[in-house]
Design an enzyme around this catalytic site. Structure first.
Site, short mmCIF file in Angstrom:
data_model
loop_
_atom_site.label_atom_id
_atom_site.label_comp_id
_atom_site.label_asym_id
_atom_site.label_seq_id
_atom_site.Cartn_x
_atom_site.Cartn_y
_atom_site.Cartn_z
N SER A 45 7.00 -28.40 34.91
CA SER A 45 6.91 -29.09 33.52
C SER A 45 7.21 -27.74 32.65
O SER A 45 8.17 -27.93 31.62
CB SER A 45 5.38 -29.63 33.17
OG SER A 45 4.45 -28.75 33.41
N HIS A 98 3.00 -32.12 41.33
CA HIS A 98 2.70 -31.33 40.03
C HIS A 98 1.33 -32.26 39.43
O HIS A 98 0.49 -32.44 40.09
CB HIS A 98 3.94 -31.26 39.48
CG HIS A 98 3.67 -30.29 38.22
ND1 HIS A 98 2.88 -29.50 38.03
CD2 HIS A 98 4.64 -30.37 37.14
CE1 HIS A 98 2.97 -28.68 36.99
NE2 HIS A 98 4.04 -28.96 36.20
N HIS A 144 -1.36 -24.19 46.21
CA HIS A 144 -0.65 -23.82 45.06
C HIS A 144 0.43 -23.00 45.41
O HIS A 144 0.16 -22.00 46.26
CB HIS A 144 -1.55 -23.14 44.02
CG HIS A 144 -1.11 -22.80 42.78
ND1 HIS A 144 -0.23 -22.25 41.99
CD2 HIS A 144 -1.11 -24.01 41.44
CE1 HIS A 144 0.06 -22.36 40.80
NE2 HIS A 144 -0.67 -23.79 40.48
N ARG A 179 -9.18 -22.72 36.60
CA ARG A 179 -9.26 -23.83 35.92
C ARG A 179 -10.01 -24.90 36.57
O ARG A 179 -10.94 -25.80 35.90
CB ARG A 179 -7.90 -24.55 35.54
CG ARG A 179 -7.08 -23.49 34.89
CD ARG A 179 -5.55 -24.25 34.62
NE ARG A 179 -4.95 -24.26 36.16
CZ ARG A 179 -3.85 -24.77 36.43
NH1 ARG A 179 -3.08 -25.10 35.45
NH2 ARG A 179 -3.34 -24.66 37.61
N ASP A 206 -6.39 -29.54 39.65
CA ASP A 206 -6.44 -31.13 39.67
C ASP A 206 -7.78 -31.60 40.56
O ASP A 206 -7.91 -32.76 40.61
CB ASP A 206 -5.11 -31.72 40.55
CG ASP A 206 -4.11 -31.40 39.40
OD1 ASP A 206 -4.41 -31.57 38.19
OD2 ASP A 206 -2.77 -30.87 39.89
N1 HAX Z 1 -2.35 -30.11 52.02
C1 HAX Z 1 -1.70 -30.10 53.12
N2 HAX Z 1 -0.66 -29.08 53.38
C2 HAX Z 1 -0.24 -28.36 52.52
C3 HAX Z 1 -0.95 -28.28 51.18
C4 HAX Z 1 -2.17 -29.19 51.14
N3 HAX Z 1 -2.93 -29.29 49.88
N4 HAX Z 1 -0.47 -27.32 50.41
C5 HAX Z 1 0.37 -26.71 51.16
N5 HAX Z 1 0.66 -27.53 52.24
C6 HAX Z 1 1.81 -27.26 53.30
C7 HAX Z 1 2.89 -27.48 52.38
O1 HAX Z 1 3.35 -29.03 52.42
C8 HAX Z 1 4.20 -26.78 53.13
O2 HAX Z 1 4.41 -27.62 54.67
P1 HAX Z 1 5.67 -27.53 55.30
O3 HAX Z 1 5.99 -26.20 55.98
O4 HAX Z 1 5.60 -28.62 56.33
O5 HAX Z 1 6.74 -28.05 54.29
C9 HAX Z 1 3.14 -25.58 53.78
O6 HAX Z 1 1.75 -25.76 53.61
C10 HAX Z 1 3.70 -24.47 52.88
O7 HAX Z 1 3.63 -24.74 51.55
P2 HAX Z 1 2.65 -23.77 50.41
O8 HAX Z 1 4.06 -22.39 50.66
O9 HAX Z 1 1.59 -23.13 50.68
O10 HAX Z 1 2.76 -24.48 49.18
P3 HAX Z 1 4.17 -24.88 48.07
O11 HAX Z 1 4.39 -23.70 47.19
O12 HAX Z 1 5.40 -25.29 49.12
O13 HAX Z 1 3.68 -26.07 47.38
C11 HAX Z 1 1.92 -27.45 46.22
C12 HAX Z 1 2.40 -26.04 46.54
C13 HAX Z 1 0.89 -27.48 45.38
C14 HAX Z 1 3.02 -28.41 45.96
C15 HAX Z 1 1.02 -27.81 47.51
O14 HAX Z 1 0.18 -26.85 47.51
C16 HAX Z 1 0.63 -29.26 47.64
O15 HAX Z 1 1.47 -30.20 47.96
N6 HAX Z 1 -0.68 -29.33 47.45
C17 HAX Z 1 -1.10 -30.66 46.85
C18 HAX Z 1 -0.54 -31.43 45.91
C19 HAX Z 1 -1.33 -30.67 44.64
O16 HAX Z 1 -2.49 -30.54 44.69
N7 HAX Z 1 -0.54 -30.59 43.63
C20 HAX Z 1 -1.01 -30.09 42.22
C21 HAX Z 1 -0.78 -28.35 42.03
C22 HAX Z 1 -1.17 -27.96 40.82
C23 HAX Z 1 -0.32 -28.34 39.87
O17 HAX Z 1 0.85 -28.00 39.68
N8 HAX Z 1 -0.85 -29.17 38.85
O18 HAX Z 1 -0.03 -29.60 38.06
#
Ligand code: HAX
Length: 445
Positions: A241, A271, A318, A327, A373
């Protein structure tokens, strides 16, 4: 008393010298290098954005203008008898880096009150949308619909605009836009879920207090609103964002276009939408286990089921953080104080006990700890805001504070249009080949 705009003007004048010196005298100093994994993998860790408004340390979490969440909550002026600070005073901090006095915060409260009237056409437009539109689509549409009000766009089209004064027009748009967001958010909520029964703002209330009133939720929800907007305001510049808002503004698009774009990014499930996903996921558990708090064994099974079906655990992980999000902790402390026995909070606490270990065993997520979140929906639910697809709008109102402060400074420091360079897969393969050859030559030498 010196107004926010005057203080900001002084800060900008001082800061411009620093930016110019860095550019002119040290512009070729390297701060980051990019690997193939970073180019393919969403630019993680590439240092290529500048902001002084907040900084996210992977292990400490967010600081706003150098202050931790706890310091912000302690030091900023608060309405009489309240525990959480004026959102308007927090905006003063984000924009200037200074903790305002109560008088300065109240001056912003008053200024924003004068700017808060939402044009009737915004309400008409929202009413014309299908009622099953997502609240984030409504929120984004409401913001972009007001673009005709942009002082910045008008100054640009009239040729009044130059590199040195452009921030002043942006500032006007930013304040005008921010002041209207509580009413727009509350209007969408009551339009969609409360049969379009609207509650007028009270001119004696602040940003958070008025939002709670217009939502129709009694105190202490005003405190929740203040806390929530502050916690969600900014998370440095690289998140979707913030980065989107900055990117769009870099084309000299005004605050309305830029914020709407950022809000569209916030609406993604990875996000901001994650807070809605967390509640949906938790509700499924509660239903599955007859409304009660599941046992630890049942929870572990449910977490594994989610992972085994190829889904992520919402609210965990994250891109930058490598510990529990402060937070999350701030909201947890609120829950421990005001709703310690609430079953939904107990369930979220139990998840905190089991999910990190499971994610570690699962072995994929780099950060097994909860993010903001994982906790926020519980508080909203407790105060009767059970329509969880609205939660990201709350996040959006908060996020607007940070991203709009950032684009005010973008204009002030004359940041240019953003335009990174792309490469082709062929080129990446060629880079890889050259690196391999260099390594082999190095070994044989
Ligand atoms: N559950 C399961 N698997 C997860 C995970 C979770 N909560 N978080 C990361 N992973 C996985 C990823 O999907 C990725 O898998 P692949 O290699 O198969 O693609 C792997 O672990 C490595 O990811 P990462 O490097 O740890 O995390 P990223 O930087 O790629 O992504 C995210 C960060 C926040 C998008 C990710 O942790 C996620 O999808 N979390 C769940 C959704 C979430 O809570 N989003 C909110 C984040 C906070 C925010 O921005 N709020 O607005």
């Amino acid at each position: 008393m010196t107004t926010l705009k005057e203080v900001l003007a002084k800060k900008i004048e001082e800061h411009r010298k620093r930016t110019t010196k860095l550019l002119v005298e040290h512009g070729d100093v390297k701060i980051s290098e990019v690997t193939i994994a970073q180019a393919i993998g969403g630019m993680r860790g590439v240092k290529s954005l500048v902001t002084d408004i907040s900084y996210l340390d992977p292990y400490e979490g967010i600081r706003f203008r150098g202050y931790t969440i706890q310091e912000v909550m302690e030091k900023l002026p608060k309405p009489e008898g309240k525990d959480y600070p004026y959102v308007e005073g927090f905006l003063y901090l984000l924009l200037t880096g200074d903790i305002p006095t109560k008088e300065q915060a109240l001056e912003v409260v008053e200024d924003m009150r004068k700017r808060s009237q939402v044009p009737q056409y915004v309400f008409d437009m929202l009413r014309a949308l299908p009622r099953d539109s997502h609240p984030m689509a409504m929120f984004s549409a409401a913001i972009v619909s007001m673009q005709r009000e942009s002082v910045f766009a008008k100054a640009y089209s009239e040729g009044k605009f130059n590199k040195y004064n452009s921030w002043e027009y942006m500032y006007e748009d930013v304040l005008n836009l921010l002041a209207k967001l509580p009413q727009i958010g509350a209007f969408i909520y009551r339009l969609k879920y409360k049969g379009d029964t609207q509650i007028d703002p009270d001119p004696n209330l602040d940003f958070g207090g008025n939002f709670a009133r217009m939502m129709g939720i009694d105190p202490p929800y005003d405190e929740v609103a203040r806390m929530y907007f502050i916690l969600h305001s900014d998370h440095e510049s690289g998140n979707v964002s913030a980065h989107t808002t900055h990117l769009v503004a870099s084309a000299l698009s005004d605050a309305y276009y830029s914020l709407a774009a950022g809000i569209n990014g916030l609406a993604g499930p990875l996000h901001g939408l994650a807070n809605q996903e967390v509640l949906a996921w938790i509700q499924k558990f509660m239903e599955k286990f007859g409304g009660g708090v599941p046992t630890e064994e049942q929870l572990k099974q449910a977490v594994w089921d989610t992972l085994n079906s190829g889904q992520v655990i919402p609210g965990y992980g994250h891109a930058v953080l490598r510990k529990t999000d402060p937070r999350y902790t701030a909201q947890r402390e609120y829950c421990l104080k005001y709703l310690p026995d609430y079953p939904l909070f107990q369930l979220v606490s139990k998840l905190y006990d089991v999910v990190p270990d499971i994610l570690k065993q699962h072995g994929k997520a780099k950060n097994p700890w909860p993010n903001v979140d994982a906790q926020s929906g519980v508080i909203q639910w407790y105060y009767g805001l059970t329509e969880y697809d609205f939660y990201t709008v709350l996040f959006g109102i908060g996020r607007a504070l940070g991203v709009l402060s950032n684009i005010t400074w973008d204009r002030a420091l004359g940041y240019p249009i953003e335009r990174p360079k792309s490469v082709t897969t062929d080129m990446l393969e060629e880079f890889a080949k050259q690196a391999q050859e260099a390594k082999e030559n190095g070994h044989t030498a």
